[in-house]
Motif scaffolding. Structure first.
Motif: not given
Length: 288
Positions: A228-235
Motif C-alpha cells: 500500500p505504500e508503493k502501489c500508486d498505479r495498476f494495469a
C-alpha cells in the motif's frame, strides 16, 4: 557516458502509442493464424479480429525472437552510439530473453565503448509493460544505465501478476491443466486463478465457480499482496473482454482508492495460449 535506449518486446502489451512516445524499441515475436505469419503488432489484423478467429476455432502458433532477429534490431541502435537497456519477456515462457542475451554477447566485441544490459523481466503482458514504464520514469529522473538496471532488478520481484481465463481449453493446450480438468471445469463453470511466480512461470493458485467470482478473485488477491505504500498505479490486460476488464478496474479503484491505471489488450502471442476472455491484473506488491 553514452545515451541509452530502452528495448523490450511485443509481449509487454503496452497501450498503443506508449512505445513510440517514449522512444522504446520493441522486438516483435510472431504468430501464425489462418496460414499467415505476422509480427505480434501487425496492424493488418486487429486484436478483436484475432480473437474472433480464435473463437471460430483457429489455433495460432507462436514463435520467439531468434538471435538473428535480435542482432538485426539492436545493431542500428548501437551504430547510432547508444547503450541499451533490454527488458525482455519472462525466460520461463519464451526463449526471447535468451536470444537477446546471446545477441548482446555476439555484438559486444564490435562495440567496445558501448554497453548492453539484458534483463529477464520474469514478467508477461502488461506486468512486463509496467517494468518498462518504470524504466522510462527512471530514465526521465536522470538515472544512469546501471542505476536504472539496478532499480528494475529491485522491482522485478515486486511486480505481481494475477490472471483468470474464461476457457480452460486454452490452458489445456498450453499444458497448464489436464484435458479432464478442462472438460469438467468448463461444464461446471469452474474458472481458474493464476499468477506468475518468482521464476516467471504461470502457475494456477486456485479456482472459483463463475465468471464474476473469478474477476473478484483478482481483486481479493491484490488486497492480500499489494504494497500500500508503493502501489500508486495498476494495469489490466484483457483478451477482448473490455467490460470485464473495466469491472475489475472499477473494483480496484473502489477498494483501494487508486486512480492511475491502464487497460490494454493481451496481444496475439500471449493470447494464443490464454485465449479470449482472459483478464490479468498487475500491480506493485509486497511479494510476487
Amino acid at each position: 557516458m553514452n545515451p541509452y535506449v530502452i528495448v523490450t518486446d511485443s509481449c509487454a502489451d503496452m497501450v498503443p502509442g506508449f512505445a513510440a512516445e517514449n522512444h522504446i524499441v520493441e522486438l516483435e515475436l510472431t504468430y501464425t493464424i489462418g496460414g499467415v505469419t505476422r509480427p505480434c503488432n501487425d496492424p493488418s489484423l486487429s486484436r478483436p479480429a484475432f480473437y474472433d478467429m480464435v473463437r471460430a476455432g483457429e489455433m495460432p502458433i507462436t514463435a520467439q525472437v531468434n538471435i538473428e532477429d535480435a542482432v538485426r534490431a539492436l545493431t542500428p541502435l548501437l551504430d547510432a552510439g547508444s547503450d541499451l537497456l533490454c527488458i525482455m519477456f519472462s525466460s520461463a515462457l519464451s526463449g526471447t530473453y535468451n536470444s537477446v542475451r546471446l545477441a548482446a554477447e555476439e555484438l559486444a566485441p564490435q562495440y567496445p565503448t558501448q554497453r548492453i544490459i539484458v534483463l529477464d523481466s520474469l514478467a508477461a503482458s502488461a506486468g512486463q509493460g509496467m517494468l518498462v514504464a518504470r524504466a522510462v520514469m527512471y530514465r526521465e529522473q536522470g538515472l544512469s544505465l546501471d542505476e536504472n538496471a539496478e532499480r528494475i532488478k529491485e522491482d522485478i520481484p515486486r511486480q505481481a501478476h494475477l490472471f483468470t481465463v474464461d476457457d480452460l481449453n486454452h490452458l489445456h493446450r498450453g499444458g497448464r491443466v489436464s484435458k479432464t480438468a478442462a472438460v469438467f471445469g468448463t461444464m461446471l463453470g469452474i474458472k481458474p486463478l493464476l499468477h506468475v511466480d518468482d521464476a516467471g512461470r504461470l502457475i494456477p493458485t486456485g479456482k472459483v465457480r463463475g465468471r464474476r467470482n473469478s474477476l473478484l478473485g483478482l481483486v481479493e488477491g491484490m488486497a492480500r499482496q499489494m504494497d500500500p505504500e508503493k502501489c500508486d498505479r495498476f494495469a489490466i490486460s484483457h483478451g477482448d473482454c473490455i467490460d470485464d476488464a473495466q469491472f475489475v478496474a472499477d473494483e480496484v479503484c473502489r477498494r483501494f482508492g487508486l486512480k492511475d491505471y491502464t487497460i490494454s489488450y493481451v496481444g496475439p502471442v500471449i493470447g494464443a495460449h490464454s485465449g479470449p476472455g482472459t483478464v490479468a491484473l498487475f500491480f506493485y506488491a509486497k511479494h510476487k
